[in-house]
Design an enzyme around this catalytic site. Structure first.
Site, PDB file in Angstrom:
ATOM      1  N   LYS A 127       0.931  -1.015   0.090  1.00  0.00           N
ATOM      2  CA  LYS A 127      -0.022  -0.118  -0.178  1.00  0.00           C
ATOM      3  C   LYS A 127       0.833   1.323   0.005  1.00  0.00           C
ATOM      4  O   LYS A 127       2.278   1.141   0.611  1.00  0.00           O
ATOM      5  CB  LYS A 127      -0.764  -0.107   1.246  1.00  0.00           C
ATOM      6  CG  LYS A 127      -1.678  -1.113   1.488  1.00  0.00           C
ATOM      7  CD  LYS A 127      -3.180  -0.884   0.847  1.00  0.00           C
ATOM      8  CE  LYS A 127      -4.372  -1.833   0.840  1.00  0.00           C
ATOM      9  NZ  LYS A 127      -4.520  -1.994   2.324  1.00  0.00           N
ATOM     10  N   HIS A 130       2.503   6.894   2.064  1.00  0.00           N
ATOM     11  CA  HIS A 130       2.232   8.105   1.753  1.00  0.00           C
ATOM     12  C   HIS A 130       2.258   9.251   2.711  1.00  0.00           C
ATOM     13  O   HIS A 130       2.667   8.874   4.128  1.00  0.00           O
ATOM     14  CB  HIS A 130       0.882   8.303   1.093  1.00  0.00           C
ATOM     15  CG  HIS A 130      -0.202   7.745   1.854  1.00  0.00           C
ATOM     16  ND1 HIS A 130      -0.439   8.571   3.073  1.00  0.00           N
ATOM     17  CD2 HIS A 130      -1.103   6.897   1.948  1.00  0.00           C
ATOM     18  CE1 HIS A 130      -1.711   7.885   3.718  1.00  0.00           C
ATOM     19  NE2 HIS A 130      -1.968   6.660   2.883  1.00  0.00           N
ATOM     20  N   HIS A 133       1.013   8.572   6.314  1.00  0.00           N
ATOM     21  CA  HIS A 133       2.074   7.834   7.064  1.00  0.00           C
ATOM     22  C   HIS A 133       3.183   8.367   7.894  1.00  0.00           C
ATOM     23  O   HIS A 133       3.724   8.135   8.792  1.00  0.00           O
ATOM     24  CB  HIS A 133       2.760   6.780   6.369  1.00  0.00           C
ATOM     25  CG  HIS A 133       1.785   5.641   5.892  1.00  0.00           C
ATOM     26  ND1 HIS A 133       1.535   5.420   4.763  1.00  0.00           N
ATOM     27  CD2 HIS A 133       1.225   4.542   6.706  1.00  0.00           C
ATOM     28  CE1 HIS A 133       0.508   4.149   4.853  1.00  0.00           C
ATOM     29  NE2 HIS A 133       0.401   3.660   5.972  1.00  0.00           N
TER      30      HIS A 133
HETATM   31  N1  ARG Z   1      -0.615  -1.246   9.375  1.00  0.00           N
HETATM   32  C1  ARG Z   1      -1.649  -0.595  10.056  1.00  0.00           C
HETATM   33  C2  ARG Z   1      -2.035   0.771   8.935  1.00  0.00           C
HETATM   34  O1  ARG Z   1      -1.255   0.851   8.069  1.00  0.00           O
HETATM   35  C3  ARG Z   1      -1.155   0.035  11.140  1.00  0.00           C
HETATM   36  C4  ARG Z   1      -0.588  -1.014  12.232  1.00  0.00           C
HETATM   37  C5  ARG Z   1      -0.909  -0.175  13.629  1.00  0.00           C
HETATM   38  N2  ARG Z   1      -0.368  -1.098  14.824  1.00  0.00           N
HETATM   39  C6  ARG Z   1      -1.087  -2.267  15.253  1.00  0.00           C
HETATM   40  N3  ARG Z   1      -0.190  -2.767  15.957  1.00  0.00           N
HETATM   41  N4  ARG Z   1      -2.310  -2.352  14.948  1.00  0.00           N
HETATM   42  O2  ARG Z   1      -3.354   0.966   9.080  1.00  0.00           O
END
Ligand code: ARG
Length: 572
Positions: A127, A130, A133
């Site tokens: 993904k 961007h 983030h």
């Molecule tokens: N990968 C997820 C996202 O981009 C965020 C992860 C956040 N951390 C977690 N431990 N759930 O939306």
């Protein structure tokens, strides 16, 4: 260094026997307007206890403490006791301390090396990485730095989104329409294209969805071919993320993301069943949380596959068992509030008393001036492009301002200031606030921006260069603080004095913007001092004292920038 607030509380305490020192400490204020003193003590609460008029009490206290040597003057104004500290003693104490501690000014041992995990960034593979983030990345990196300063043992984790049914889709798309070289050349953009293409094609041919599900199941079962492609996608994406992390100077102790927990889930599914928390619903398993005002949390789907939340439960227990954390901090967007409330509640229901030490630190949305981003419509701004764009723009500005600078020097400063500008902009407001990304604001050298603070630091460095090594060395050894009692010098000393408390507060509130605002204040106070007073005067004693002040201001600004994960160039 004298703790002025404590000292004042000790002086006031005997005047109101009914109040303890801690209660008095709570009442002492730091007036925003310096004409009302450095410290003020409002007498409303004591008046209630003593059943006397507040001004009378204030008068009594003011008279009783006025002669203490830490004060220049003490006034009663209505219900307030306004205290003005003795400026030269104050400046002497503080400037000496900051100069001596230098790089360590602001650090403390409050954390006693207890382990604190800060999880931040955690992008999803394939993904786009961007501009959205950047928030988690930068806020998290700064919170980690704050906890370093507070003496905790910080563990930085990137919980990569490297698992889930979308990988079935990407593998299918790659097999049908992909090619190896594209992935190597531009992994994230290419994988995103596959993902988007998959959805377009699946509209026309729904059997692709089944194919994707079957492919993901093969991946979950560890079949060789699927695992290899998945691993390769992950490696290539990580290379791209690391390029951005390198630009930002960000490092991790662990990249254990969602896939890391893929084989650790059965234990928790069983534990939830054994503890009677699980409920079956059409083949799927869920935990009901109605009693806590939360929607049910799906733990396994009807085909047995686990979910994002299941992996977070496993990850938290793993982290406790591996690191025995004192705190486990998650810097994740506020859109995921419900998700965090759910799984932290589930851990609590499972009987893990440390669930309370898992802290979700949310933040608001970023949008673009010309509209919000949309991954689906391909309207995204890649973080890497933003950082490169900031460096390019800064390079132009620097070349214009210093046409004679060497290309290497320009490049170094352009990187430090361009990237710093983006970072600072992220950390300038309360994290929970939504905001609109604006180039013009980010790269302004005048306003309350990163370039302004960095420029102030460079200005302090330039004064020190002009002062010469000899004077600087003498200033480090000692100085006469009576030269540092003017209004602007005193305002600067006051801000320097508060710096360590500001870091503590920022840590307690998980709010780097408190540090940001304070270093903007210090930069402004320094610039005022610089304009109001001649620093490099002929009189040697006066010059040494003022150079000591410059050394102290520079140290605080540099350490502040360090906490914000920014560079502090010495020349700009
Ligand atoms: N990968 C997820 C996202 O981009 C965020 C992860 C956040 N951390 C977690 N431990 N759930 O939306």
């Amino acid at each position: 260094m004298i703790n002025y607030k404590e000292k004042i509380a000790e002086l006031i305490a005997p005047q109101i026997g009914e109040l303890g020192k801690d209660e008095i400490l709570d009442i002492i204020e730091l007036p925003a307007d310096s004409s009302m003193g450095d410290y003020a003590f409002p007498c409303f609460k004591p008046a209630k206890i003593l059943r006397k008029a507040p001004p009378m009490i204030a008068k009594g206290i003011a008279e009783a403490i006025a002669d203490a040597p830490i004060f220049e003057k003490v006034e009663q104004v209505n219900a307030y006791v306004n205290m003005f500290v003795s400026r030269d003693e104050f400046a002497g104490e503080i400037v000496k301390e900051v100069v001596a501690k230098d790089e360590d000014y602001g650090k403390s041992d409050m954390g006693q090396n207890r382990p604190v995990i800060v999880e931040y960034s955690s992008p999803n593979i394939a993904k786009p990485f961007h501009i959205g983030h950047i928030r988690s990345t930068v806020i998290g990196a700064s919170i980690a730095r704050i906890y370093d300063y507070l003496g905790f043992d910080v563990i930085r984790i990137n919980h990569l989104g490297d698992y889930g049914t979308q990988f079935g889709k990407m593998i299918v798309a790659y097999r049908h329409w992909g090619n190896r070289q594209d992935v190597i050349d531009s992994p994230i953009k290419t994988l995103l294209e596959y993902y988007t293409r998959f959805h377009v094609e699946a509209e026309k041919d729904p059997s692709l969805e089944d194919e994707a599900r079957a492919t993901f199941t093969k991946l979950e079962n560890g079949e060789k071919e699927e695992t290899e492609i998945w691993q390769w996608f992950r490696d290539e994406s990580l290379k791209e993320f690391n390029r951005v992390y390198d630009m930002l100077g960000i490092k991790y102790d662990s990249y254990a993301g969602e896939s890391f927990y893929s084989d650790k889930m059965p234990r928790f599914v069983k534990e939830l069943e054994d503890k009677g928390l699980m409920e079956e619903d059409d083949g799927a398993q869920l935990v009901r949380l109605d009693d806590y005002g939360l929607t049910p949390a799906l733990i396994t789907k009807s085909d047995g596959s686990t979910l994002y939340i299941t992996r977070d439960i496993a990850a938290a227990v793993y982290r406790k068992e591996t690191y025995n954390f004192y705190k486990n901090i998650y810097v994740v967007a506020s859109q995921q509030n419900l998700h965090f409330q759910q799984w932290i509640k589930i851990l609590e229901l499972m009987g893990y008393e440390w669930a309370k030490d898992c802290v979700h630190v949310p933040f608001g949305l970023v949008s673009l001036e010309d509209g919000t981003m949309s991954t689906r419509e391909g309207r995204v701004v890649f973080l890497e492009d933003v950082l490169n764009g900031a460096v390019d723009k800064t390079r132009e500005i620097i070349k214009e301002k210093n046409p004679d600078a060497s290309p290497e020097a320009v490049e170094e400063v352009a990187k430090a200031v361009g990237i710093g500008a983006v970072v600072f902009n992220e950390l300038a407001n309360y994290r929970i606030k939504d905001y609109v990304f604006s180039w013009e604001h980010v790269l302004n050298f005048e306003g309350e921006t990163g370039p302004y603070v960095q420029y102030t630091h460079a200005r302090a460095c330039s004064v020190l260069r002009k002062a010469g090594e000899d004077t600087v060395a003498k200033a480090r050894e000692g100085f006469d603080p009576s030269y540092l009692t003017g209004n602007s010098a005193h305002a600067l000393s006051t801000l320097l004095y508060r710096f360590p408390d500001v870091i503590v507060e920022a840590g307690e509130k998980y709010e780097p913007s408190i540090v940001t605002r304070h270093i903007v204040d210090i930069a402004q106070a320094f610039n005022k001092f610089y304009h109001d007073e001649h620093i490099l005067v002929d009189d040697e004693d006066e010059r040494i004292a003022k150079v000591a002040m410059v050394l102290a201001a520079r140290a605080a600004i540099r350490n502040g920038l360090d906490i914000l994960c920014m560079k502090a160039p010495e020349k700009m």
